[in-house]
Write an enzyme that holds these catalytic residues in place. Structure first.
Site, PDB file in Angstrom:
ATOM      1  N   ARG A  21      -9.825  68.590 -37.490  1.00  0.00           N
ATOM      2  CA  ARG A  21      -8.563  67.945 -38.161  1.00  0.00           C
ATOM      3  C   ARG A  21      -8.137  66.723 -37.765  1.00  0.00           C
ATOM      4  O   ARG A  21      -7.538  65.862 -38.325  1.00  0.00           O
ATOM      5  CB  ARG A  21      -7.428  69.009 -37.624  1.00  0.00           C
ATOM      6  CG  ARG A  21      -6.055  68.842 -38.178  1.00  0.00           C
ATOM      7  CD  ARG A  21      -4.962  69.596 -38.227  1.00  0.00           C
ATOM      8  NE  ARG A  21      -4.669  70.019 -36.527  1.00  0.00           N
ATOM      9  CZ  ARG A  21      -4.025  70.968 -36.121  1.00  0.00           C
ATOM     10  NH1 ARG A  21      -3.483  71.804 -36.827  1.00  0.00           N
ATOM     11  NH2 ARG A  21      -4.038  71.023 -34.727  1.00  0.00           N
ATOM     12  N   LYS A  24      -1.188  65.283 -38.404  1.00  0.00           N
ATOM     13  CA  LYS A  24      -0.802  65.626 -37.158  1.00  0.00           C
ATOM     14  C   LYS A  24      -0.421  64.130 -36.429  1.00  0.00           C
ATOM     15  O   LYS A  24      -0.997  63.847 -35.569  1.00  0.00           O
ATOM     16  CB  LYS A  24      -1.597  66.605 -36.168  1.00  0.00           C
ATOM     17  CG  LYS A  24      -0.920  67.129 -35.331  1.00  0.00           C
ATOM     18  CD  LYS A  24      -1.996  68.440 -34.578  1.00  0.00           C
ATOM     19  CE  LYS A  24      -1.305  68.957 -33.517  1.00  0.00           C
ATOM     20  NZ  LYS A  24      -0.192  69.727 -33.460  1.00  0.00           N
ATOM     21  N   GLU A  76       7.341  75.793 -42.449  1.00  0.00           N
ATOM     22  CA  GLU A  76       6.700  76.186 -41.283  1.00  0.00           C
ATOM     23  C   GLU A  76       7.679  76.145 -40.160  1.00  0.00           C
ATOM     24  O   GLU A  76       8.906  75.641 -40.361  1.00  0.00           O
ATOM     25  CB  GLU A  76       5.315  75.351 -40.888  1.00  0.00           C
ATOM     26  CG  GLU A  76       5.825  73.785 -40.938  1.00  0.00           C
ATOM     27  CD  GLU A  76       4.594  72.986 -40.776  1.00  0.00           C
ATOM     28  OE1 GLU A  76       3.559  73.247 -40.112  1.00  0.00           O
ATOM     29  OE2 GLU A  76       4.680  71.701 -41.001  1.00  0.00           O
ATOM     30  N   TYR A  99      -2.294  63.312 -32.650  1.00  0.00           N
ATOM     31  CA  TYR A  99      -2.602  64.032 -31.361  1.00  0.00           C
ATOM     32  C   TYR A  99      -3.248  65.505 -31.766  1.00  0.00           C
ATOM     33  O   TYR A  99      -3.323  66.140 -32.983  1.00  0.00           O
ATOM     34  CB  TYR A  99      -1.361  64.311 -30.813  1.00  0.00           C
ATOM     35  CG  TYR A  99      -0.470  65.274 -31.101  1.00  0.00           C
ATOM     36  CD1 TYR A  99       0.310  65.080 -32.364  1.00  0.00           C
ATOM     37  CD2 TYR A  99      -0.080  66.612 -30.701  1.00  0.00           C
ATOM     38  CE1 TYR A  99       1.176  66.017 -33.025  1.00  0.00           C
ATOM     39  CE2 TYR A  99       0.794  67.404 -31.105  1.00  0.00           C
ATOM     40  CZ  TYR A  99       1.501  67.253 -32.280  1.00  0.00           C
ATOM     41  OH  TYR A  99       2.370  68.164 -32.626  1.00  0.00           O
TER      42      TYR A  99
HETATM   43  N1  PMP Z   1       2.663  73.329 -37.575  1.00  0.00           N
HETATM   44  C1  PMP Z   1       3.308  72.362 -36.787  1.00  0.00           C
HETATM   45  C2  PMP Z   1       4.487  71.669 -37.413  1.00  0.00           C
HETATM   46  C3  PMP Z   1       2.876  71.986 -35.583  1.00  0.00           C
HETATM   47  O1  PMP Z   1       3.189  71.012 -34.841  1.00  0.00           O
HETATM   48  C4  PMP Z   1       1.883  72.824 -35.115  1.00  0.00           C
HETATM   49  C5  PMP Z   1       1.108  72.857 -33.634  1.00  0.00           C
HETATM   50  N2  PMP Z   1       1.062  71.590 -33.461  1.00  0.00           N
HETATM   51  C6  PMP Z   1       1.392  74.117 -36.205  1.00  0.00           C
HETATM   52  C7  PMP Z   1       1.880  74.016 -37.163  1.00  0.00           C
HETATM   53  C8  PMP Z   1       0.233  75.021 -35.642  1.00  0.00           C
HETATM   54  O2  PMP Z   1      -1.113  74.473 -35.748  1.00  0.00           O
HETATM   55  P1  PMP Z   1      -2.145  74.665 -34.572  1.00  0.00           P
HETATM   56  O3  PMP Z   1      -2.526  76.217 -35.030  1.00  0.00           O
HETATM   57  O4  PMP Z   1      -3.501  74.109 -35.066  1.00  0.00           O
HETATM   58  O5  PMP Z   1      -1.689  74.425 -33.232  1.00  0.00           O
END
Ligand code: PMP
Length: 283
Positions: free
Chosen positions: A50, A146, A178, A31
């Site tokens: 991505r 993702k 994270e 997603y």
């Molecule tokens: N880490 C994780 C585990 C996430 O789910 C997300 C957002 N989906 C992010 C980092 C941040 O990614 P982005 O800046 O592309 O939204």
């Protein structure tokens, strides 16, 4: 709300996906979430790049047609009258008509999109700073893909909320990976922005990339390296980044105040600059 399923725009209560869909049975889907400001998509191409990588890492035969997906995103934003909010896109490996662990390569993908109207720029959480709790990172070791396998992140977020916190940061072998749905950062006492380096252990955030570019333009020092929870407790500032929350300051981690326990100047500045820069290039 009008949603999109496999070529059709439908009212949400008429949209249907098979119970044998592999995203439903095996979390076999990927997603993206793209923010909308002023009715325009923020960093759309970054998200699609991505997406293509996630699909290819999982060996999907489906190949994303970026122009077509852009058209669908725009159409949904228009039909649902979204000026500020999100577009969610999910691509699942589809269904072989039965439950089978082995992947058949001829299943047509299931493509689903929907919008959410949401105030993004004005954020009470960003104004007061997040309360974070740390937890072990027990996810599979391909957090760079993702996928819709979000159960652990969802359980952590729920547990953190039950304890009066806003979010969870995950820790692997003593080092922060994270947040439950965002990338994690600290600012050291000598004003160095530190965030974990890219690897299979974190999602390669689209906002992370854009914010690191903003930091560079502001001539702030950045180190992409491992950092411990003790370094977080001792930091001057902390913050997280994601497409939907932009840069979001952290006030407290595991009950300990970060800095003076209010959003720090670097995080606040990065939030402003990020919004300004990406709003200007939205499509
Ligand atoms: N880490 C994780 C585990 C996430 O789910 C997300 C957002 N989906 C992010 C980092 C941040 O990614 P982005 O800046 O592309 O939204």
């Amino acid at each position: 709300r009008t949603v999109y399923v496999n070529g059709d725009y439908l009212p949400e209560n008429e949209a249907k996906v098979s119970i044998f869909d592999r995203s439903f049975l095996f979390a076999d889907g990927v997603y993206e979430v793209t923010s909308v400001l002023d009715g325009k998509l923020i960093d759309f191409n970054g998200h699609m790049t991505r997406l293509a990588r996630s699909l290819s890492e999982l060996g999907f035969t489906y190949k994303a047609d970026i122009d077509e997906l852009l058209e669908i995103h725009r159409e949904l934003v228009k039909r649902n009258d979204i000026t500020e909010g999100l577009v969610y896109l999910q691509i699942s490996r589809g269904s072989a008509g039965d439950r089978d662990f082995a992947i058949k390569d001829d299943t047509p993908a299931t493509v689903v999109l929907f919008t959410q109207s949401k105030s993004l720029i004005k954020s009470p959480l960003a104004e007061r700073g997040q309360k974070i709790l740390t937890y072990p990172d027990v996810r599979w070791r391909r957090s760079d893909i993702k996928t819709v396998q979000l159960l652990y992140a969802s359980l952590l977020k729920t547990e953190a909320a039950a304890k009066g916190a806003d979010d969870a940061w995950m820790v692997l072998d003593g080092y922060v990976t994270e947040g439950s749905s965002n990338n994690a950062y600290i600012v050291t006492q000598d004003n160095v922005i530190v965030t974990r380096q890219l690897s299979n252990d974190i999602l390669h955030g689209i906002t992370r990339k854009a914010v690191l570019k903003c930091a560079e333009e502001l001539q702030l020092k950045v180190e992409e390296r491992l950092f411990t929870v003790d370094e977080v407790y001792a930091a001057k500032e902390a913050f997280s980044t994601s497409a939907s929350a932009f840069v979001c300051p952290v006030a407290e981690v595991d009950g300990k105040k970060i800095g003076d326990g209010t959003p720090g100047p670097i995080a606040k500045r990065l939030r402003e600059i990020y919004i300004e820069a990406n709003r200007a290039t939205a499509i």
